[in-house]
Design an enzyme around this catalytic site. Structure first.
Site, PDB file in Angstrom:
ATOM      1  N   ASP A  89     -30.984  29.953  25.190  1.00  0.00           N
ATOM      2  CA  ASP A  89     -29.725  29.611  25.377  1.00  0.00           C
ATOM      3  C   ASP A  89     -29.540  28.023  25.077  1.00  0.00           C
ATOM      4  O   ASP A  89     -30.231  27.144  25.530  1.00  0.00           O
ATOM      5  CB  ASP A  89     -29.599  29.962  26.792  1.00  0.00           C
ATOM      6  CG  ASP A  89     -28.175  29.794  27.371  1.00  0.00           C
ATOM      7  OD1 ASP A  89     -27.206  30.120  26.698  1.00  0.00           O
ATOM      8  OD2 ASP A  89     -28.156  29.507  28.885  1.00  0.00           O
ATOM      9  N   GLU A 141     -21.633  28.348  18.713  1.00  0.00           N
ATOM     10  CA  GLU A 141     -20.526  27.836  19.796  1.00  0.00           C
ATOM     11  C   GLU A 141     -19.322  26.999  19.244  1.00  0.00           C
ATOM     12  O   GLU A 141     -19.562  26.101  18.498  1.00  0.00           O
ATOM     13  CB  GLU A 141     -20.939  27.214  20.950  1.00  0.00           C
ATOM     14  CG  GLU A 141     -19.867  27.125  22.213  1.00  0.00           C
ATOM     15  CD  GLU A 141     -20.384  26.621  23.442  1.00  0.00           C
ATOM     16  OE1 GLU A 141     -21.105  27.566  23.920  1.00  0.00           O
ATOM     17  OE2 GLU A 141     -19.946  25.483  23.915  1.00  0.00           O
ATOM     18  N   HIS A 216     -19.617  32.559  27.758  1.00  0.00           N
ATOM     19  CA  HIS A 216     -20.599  31.508  28.505  1.00  0.00           C
ATOM     20  C   HIS A 216     -19.705  31.310  29.717  1.00  0.00           C
ATOM     21  O   HIS A 216     -18.606  31.596  29.725  1.00  0.00           O
ATOM     22  CB  HIS A 216     -20.906  30.230  27.761  1.00  0.00           C
ATOM     23  CG  HIS A 216     -21.942  30.482  26.599  1.00  0.00           C
ATOM     24  ND1 HIS A 216     -23.027  29.908  26.957  1.00  0.00           N
ATOM     25  CD2 HIS A 216     -21.924  31.031  25.555  1.00  0.00           C
ATOM     26  CE1 HIS A 216     -23.826  29.929  25.741  1.00  0.00           C
ATOM     27  NE2 HIS A 216     -23.077  30.832  24.821  1.00  0.00           N
ATOM     28  N   ALA A 218     -19.812  32.570  32.743  1.00  0.00           N
ATOM     29  CA  ALA A 218     -19.039  33.806  33.048  1.00  0.00           C
ATOM     30  C   ALA A 218     -19.434  34.392  34.569  1.00  0.00           C
ATOM     31  O   ALA A 218     -19.028  35.389  34.937  1.00  0.00           O
ATOM     32  CB  ALA A 218     -19.480  34.768  32.059  1.00  0.00           C
ATOM     33  N   ASP A 261     -26.150  32.689  34.951  1.00  0.00           N
ATOM     34  CA  ASP A 261     -26.893  31.910  35.520  1.00  0.00           C
ATOM     35  C   ASP A 261     -26.678  31.723  36.864  1.00  0.00           C
ATOM     36  O   ASP A 261     -27.106  32.030  37.942  1.00  0.00           O
ATOM     37  CB  ASP A 261     -27.182  30.613  34.528  1.00  0.00           C
ATOM     38  CG  ASP A 261     -28.239  29.736  35.074  1.00  0.00           C
ATOM     39  OD1 ASP A 261     -28.958  30.181  36.235  1.00  0.00           O
ATOM     40  OD2 ASP A 261     -28.850  28.916  34.528  1.00  0.00           O
TER      41      ASP A 261
END
Ligand code: G3H
Ligand code: 13P
Ligand code: ZN
Length: 313
Positions: A89, A141, A216, A218, A261
């Site tokens: 990540d 990204e 991301h 989220a 996370d």
């Protein structure tokens, strides 16, 4: 089920229009909880580690960290019936990306989104060339992860440009794209009402040949768990996440990988505070971790149901 390429998991999700959670881990207990949740939900799953998690697990050494993580995740994958992938990540440093590739991660993210477009494109292309030679897939990204207000000028400056996304995917040949549409990392995503730019997301999906897209930042930041943590001594004020209906809408519009996370961190925080406070004479870490582990598992299972990945393994 063998350790499975991330691309295989996400291509299926894309064809069948659901999303797979990429859950960040920092230690064995989180990994156990996520894998058990996936097994019980019959869901494919992606385990994600940040550079920070790799440093933590490898006591500062990325080769050591990625090696230990790959061994652990492969060992877990072989003991369950669901596909398990392992993803780097927010790879920002070449050394970490190379360590992950060498160790056997099934996908890596090159996060050069802080750089100007042309540089981001060049850096991402470089990683795609190396990773594809090793049959590992790559996520890139575009745009900056930042909560947005209803302000057109601000949106244009931080969110993904769908025309740039088209060029970026064509020229880099990357496998998955994370477009910034208004989410941000952590527990404090919006000052006012949550706003995401779904129109932009729709255009990005149309412009990028239908490749899997990634969301991301989220986490939903469940208010009951924030309240529970605060009840047992935490001081988390004004935390706000992504509402469930927005996640469902994002999946409808082509999001296939959803990064979580913060929700696991909040769950852990609430769980550990409650358990330590209730079991004041307990010194066995297994008895302290067990209820926390069950809570983390429950959060992961709830996300898998919302993402539509339950029953898809
Ligand atoms: O997107 C970032 C993840 O939440 C990982 O965060 O760098 O603190 O491990 P971290
Ligand atoms: P959250 O902070 O919303 O959990 O986002 C995590 C993430 O995007 C990891 O890459
Ligand atoms: Zn992220």
């Amino acid at each position: 089920m063998p350790y499975t390429p991330t691309k295989e998991i996400l291509d299926k999700a894309n064809r069948e229009r659901y999303a797979v959670g990429a859950f960040n881990i920092n230690n064995l207990e989180f990994l156990q909880a996520i894998i058990e949740a996936a097994e019980e939900e019959k869901s494919p799953v992606i385990i994600a580690t940040s550079e920070g998690a790799i440093r933590y697990i490898g006591a500062g050494d990325p080769h050591r960290g990625t090696g230990i993580i790959v061994s652990m995740v492969k060992a877990f994958a072989e003991t369950v019936s669901v596909p398990v992938a392992l993803h780097l990540d927010h790879g920002k440093n070449f050394e970490y990306i190379m360590s992950a590739l060498r160790a056997g991660y099934t996908s890596v993210m090159i996060d050069a989104s802080h750089l100007p477009f042309e540089e981001n494109l060049r850096e991402t292309r470089k990683i795609v060339e190396i990773a594809h030679a090793l049959e590992v897939s790559v996520e890139g990204e575009l745009g900056k992860l930042k909560g947005i207000e209803d302000n057109v000028a601000e949106r244009e400056s931080v969110l993904v440009d769908p025309e740039e996304a088209k060029v970026f995917v064509e020229k880099t040949e990357l496998d998955f794209l994370a477009p910034a549409i208004g989410t941000s990392h952590g527990a404090f995503k919006f000052k006012g009402e949550p706003v995401l730019d779904f129109e932009r997301l729709k255009k990005v999906k149309e412009n990028t040949g239908g490749i899997p897209l990634v969301l991301h930042g989220a986490s939903m930041v469940p208010q009951d768990l924030v309240a529970l943590a605060n009840e047992y001594g935490a001081e988390i004020k004004g935390a706000k996440g992504i509402p469930e209906e927005m996640l469902r809408e994002a999946i409808k519009l082509g999001i296939n990988k959803i990064n979580i996370d913060t929700d696991l961190r909040i769950t852990f925080n609430a769980g550990i505070r409650k358990t330590l406070s209730e079991k004041k004479s307990e010194i066995d870490p297994r008895k302290i971790f067990k209820p926390v582990f069950e809570m983390v598992k429950d959060t992961v299972k709830k996300r898998m149901k919302i993402f539509g990945s339950s029953g898809k393994a």
